[in-house]
Design a protein around this motif. Sequence first.
Motif, PDB file in Angstrom:
ATOM      1  N   ARG A 236      22.024 -16.926  20.965  1.00 32.64           N
ATOM      2  CA  ARG A 236      22.582 -16.149  19.854  1.00 32.64           C
ATOM      3  C   ARG A 236      21.471 -15.551  19.003  1.00 32.64           C
ATOM      4  N   ASN A 237      20.426 -16.333  18.741  1.00 32.34           N
ATOM      5  CA  ASN A 237      19.292 -15.824  17.963  1.00 32.34           C
ATOM      6  C   ASN A 237      18.662 -14.626  18.651  1.00 32.34           C
ATOM      7  N   LEU A 238      18.466 -14.753  19.966  1.00 33.00           N
ATOM      8  CA  LEU A 238      17.804 -13.699  20.725  1.00 33.00           C
ATOM      9  C   LEU A 238      18.664 -12.440  20.786  1.00 33.00           C
ATOM     10  N   ILE A 239      19.959 -12.620  20.953  1.00 31.00           N
ATOM     11  CA  ILE A 239      20.877 -11.470  20.996  1.00 31.00           C
ATOM     12  C   ILE A 239      20.873 -10.732  19.660  1.00 31.00           C
ATOM     13  N   GLU A 240      20.924 -11.480  18.573  1.00 37.49           N
ATOM     14  CA  GLU A 240      20.909 -10.852  17.248  1.00 37.49           C
ATOM     15  C   GLU A 240      19.610 -10.102  16.997  1.00 37.49           C
ATOM     16  N   LEU A 241      18.499 -10.699  17.436  1.00 40.78           N
ATOM     17  CA  LEU A 241      17.199 -10.049  17.254  1.00 40.78           C
ATOM     18  C   LEU A 241      17.131  -8.746  18.037  1.00 40.78           C
ATOM     19  N   ARG A 242      17.580  -8.774  19.290  1.00 41.05           N
ATOM     20  CA  ARG A 242      17.507  -7.550  20.097  1.00 41.05           C
ATOM     21  C   ARG A 242      18.418  -6.466  19.525  1.00 41.05           C
ATOM     22  N   LYS A 243      19.610  -6.836  19.109  1.00 32.18           N
ATOM     23  CA  LYS A 243      20.511  -5.841  18.524  1.00 32.18           C
ATOM     24  C   LYS A 243      19.892  -5.199  17.291  1.00 32.18           C
ATOM     25  N   LEU A 244      19.344  -6.034  16.421  1.00 28.78           N
ATOM     26  CA  LEU A 244      18.735  -5.546  15.185  1.00 28.78           C
ATOM     27  C   LEU A 244      17.624  -4.546  15.487  1.00 28.78           C
ATOM     28  N   MET A 245      16.776  -4.868  16.458  1.00 29.48           N
ATOM     29  CA  MET A 245      15.641  -4.012  16.772  1.00 29.48           C
ATOM     30  C   MET A 245      16.049  -2.783  17.572  1.00 29.48           C
ATOM     31  N   GLU A 246      16.856  -2.973  18.606  1.00 27.50           N
ATOM     32  CA  GLU A 246      17.092  -1.874  19.543  1.00 27.50           C
ATOM     33  C   GLU A 246      17.938  -0.761  18.953  1.00 27.50           C
ATOM     34  N   TYR A 247      18.961  -1.117  18.181  1.00 28.21           N
ATOM     35  CA  TYR A 247      19.754  -0.060  17.542  1.00 28.21           C
ATOM     36  C   TYR A 247      18.871   0.774  16.608  1.00 28.21           C
ATOM     37  N   GLY A 248      18.019   0.105  15.856  1.00 28.07           N
ATOM     38  CA  GLY A 248      17.146   0.814  14.926  1.00 28.07           C
ATOM     39  C   GLY A 248      16.120   1.672  15.634  1.00 28.07           C
ATOM     40  N   VAL A 249      15.534   1.149  16.716  1.00 26.90           N
ATOM     41  CA  VAL A 249      14.518   1.896  17.460  1.00 26.90           C
ATOM     42  C   VAL A 249      15.122   3.158  18.069  1.00 26.90           C
ATOM     43  N   VAL A 250      16.260   3.028  18.717  1.00 29.32           N
ATOM     44  CA  VAL A 250      16.896   4.199  19.343  1.00 29.32           C
ATOM     45  C   VAL A 250      17.300   5.218  18.281  1.00 29.32           C
ATOM     46  N   ASP A 251      17.797   4.747  17.155  1.00 26.38           N
ATOM     47  CA  ASP A 251      18.193   5.659  16.080  1.00 26.38           C
ATOM     48  C   ASP A 251      16.992   6.479  15.585  1.00 26.38           C
ATOM     49  N   LEU A 252      15.852   5.817  15.376  1.00 27.27           N
ATOM     50  CA  LEU A 252      14.654   6.535  14.941  1.00 27.27           C
ATOM     51  C   LEU A 252      14.133   7.473  16.032  1.00 27.27           C
ATOM     52  N   ALA A 253      14.175   7.015  17.281  1.00 24.84           N
ATOM     53  CA  ALA A 253      13.703   7.857  18.385  1.00 24.84           C
ATOM     54  C   ALA A 253      14.555   9.116  18.513  1.00 24.84           C
ATOM     55  N   ILE A 254      15.854   8.988  18.300  1.00 22.60           N
ATOM     56  CA  ILE A 254      16.747  10.147  18.340  1.00 22.60           C
ATOM     57  C   ILE A 254      16.356  11.170  17.274  1.00 22.60           C
ATOM     58  N   THR A 255      15.992  10.677  16.108  1.00 19.52           N
ATOM     59  CA  THR A 255      15.662  11.558  14.991  1.00 19.52           C
ATOM     60  C   THR A 255      14.275  12.173  15.112  1.00 19.52           C
ATOM     61  N   ARG A 256      13.309  11.405  15.620  1.00 21.43           N
ATOM     62  CA  ARG A 256      11.903  11.794  15.480  1.00 21.43           C
ATOM     63  C   ARG A 256      11.183  12.183  16.761  1.00 21.43           C
ATOM     64  N   HIS A 257      11.799  12.038  17.899  1.00 24.79           N
ATOM     65  CA  HIS A 257      11.053  12.247  19.144  1.00 24.79           C
ATOM     66  C   HIS A 257      10.566  13.689  19.263  1.00 24.79           C
ATOM     67  N   THR A 258       9.431  13.823  19.960  1.00 25.42           N
ATOM     68  CA  THR A 258       8.828  15.128  20.239  1.00 25.42           C
ATOM     69  C   THR A 258       8.963  15.415  21.734  1.00 25.42           C
ATOM     70  N   PRO A 259       8.682  16.649  22.158  1.00 28.03           N
ATOM     71  CA  PRO A 259       8.695  16.933  23.609  1.00 28.03           C
ATOM     72  C   PRO A 259       7.743  16.018  24.388  1.00 28.03           C
ATOM     73  N   GLU A 260       6.604  15.691  23.782  1.00 27.29           N
ATOM     74  CA  GLU A 260       5.660  14.792  24.445  1.00 27.29           C
ATOM     75  C   GLU A 260       6.255  13.397  24.618  1.00 27.29           C
ATOM     76  N   ASP A 261       7.010  12.935  23.600  1.00 29.90           N
ATOM     77  CA  ASP A 261       7.664  11.632  23.705  1.00 29.90           C
ATOM     78  C   ASP A 261       8.672  11.616  24.854  1.00 29.90           C
ATOM     79  N   MET A 262       9.418  12.711  24.985  1.00 31.03           N
ATOM     80  CA  MET A 262      10.406  12.780  26.058  1.00 31.03           C
ATOM     81  C   MET A 262       9.740  12.782  27.422  1.00 31.03           C
ATOM     82  N   GLU A 263       8.571  13.412  27.526  1.00 27.80           N
ATOM     83  CA  GLU A 263       7.847  13.388  28.798  1.00 27.80           C
ATOM     84  C   GLU A 263       7.467  11.966  29.178  1.00 27.80           C
TER      85      GLU A 263
END
Length: 266
Positions: free
Chosen positions: A127-154
């Motif tokens: 449960r601890n590990l699942i909560e940690l991954r959810k907390l991090m991964e949702y936030g990381v993908v959200d920021l990547a959606i907003t901030r990624h560059t063409p180089e990041d997509m490559e």
Amino acid sequence: MDVEPSMFSEKTESGRLVTKSRDARNGVLDFFATDGRRSAVEHVIDRFKMLFLQRVLNPGDRIPSEKDLADSMNIGRGSIREAVKVLAGYGILEIRRGDGTYVSENMGTTLFDHLLFQILASGYDQRNLIELRKLMEYGVVDLAITRHTPEDMELLDAAHQSLKTILERGDYTAENLIDGERRFHLAMSRATHNEPVHRIYSFTLELILPTIRNTFALRDKDEQYKVVVGTHSEIVDAIRERNPGKGISAVAHSIDTWIYSMDRFP
């Protein structure tokens, strides 16, 4: 027959010699040398931490001499020396013999490795590990959606294609797959353009990767390809399209797949 403890003479501040048992002296020294010394060292480390947070000290800066630090903090030079060794051990400071001590310009992962071993030693449940991954991964993908560059997509596309190729080849080891997963997730976190997030996510990933093995071990190779490539493709598409709703769904699908495997490998 009782054995008398060995005796020693100690001179007081007034110059008077006082005889004590060595056992008594050791008890007193243990109290001050252990607890007292540790708190002094921690105080020095805390001071350094504040200097880093306030950007008074920056990578590449030379720190004051041991004597100057001791005089400034009114702390013994031994405590300063020990604190510097601790910070150097973590890769935060760099001791250059004959030149001085500097704030490291290329801080490694030593500090996070220490924390990682602490977490592993203390134990945690799923449960601890699942909560940690959810907390991090949702936030990381959200920021990547907003901030990624063409180089990041490559980079993200290249990491995704690399893992697809490994799976298509069929002749692979668990280490190959884990390396592919690591490359994909790190490319995703770099697209956030937030260095603290990237570093903390990288650390979180090291806790999660061993359990990701179960996602592969649970299925035959055809199903591995379908599940892994499918969930990663959803994440890549969401980031490319800058679609937050699609990103949430993609991460949820990826995590649900992972939880499914964890439930079968407690």
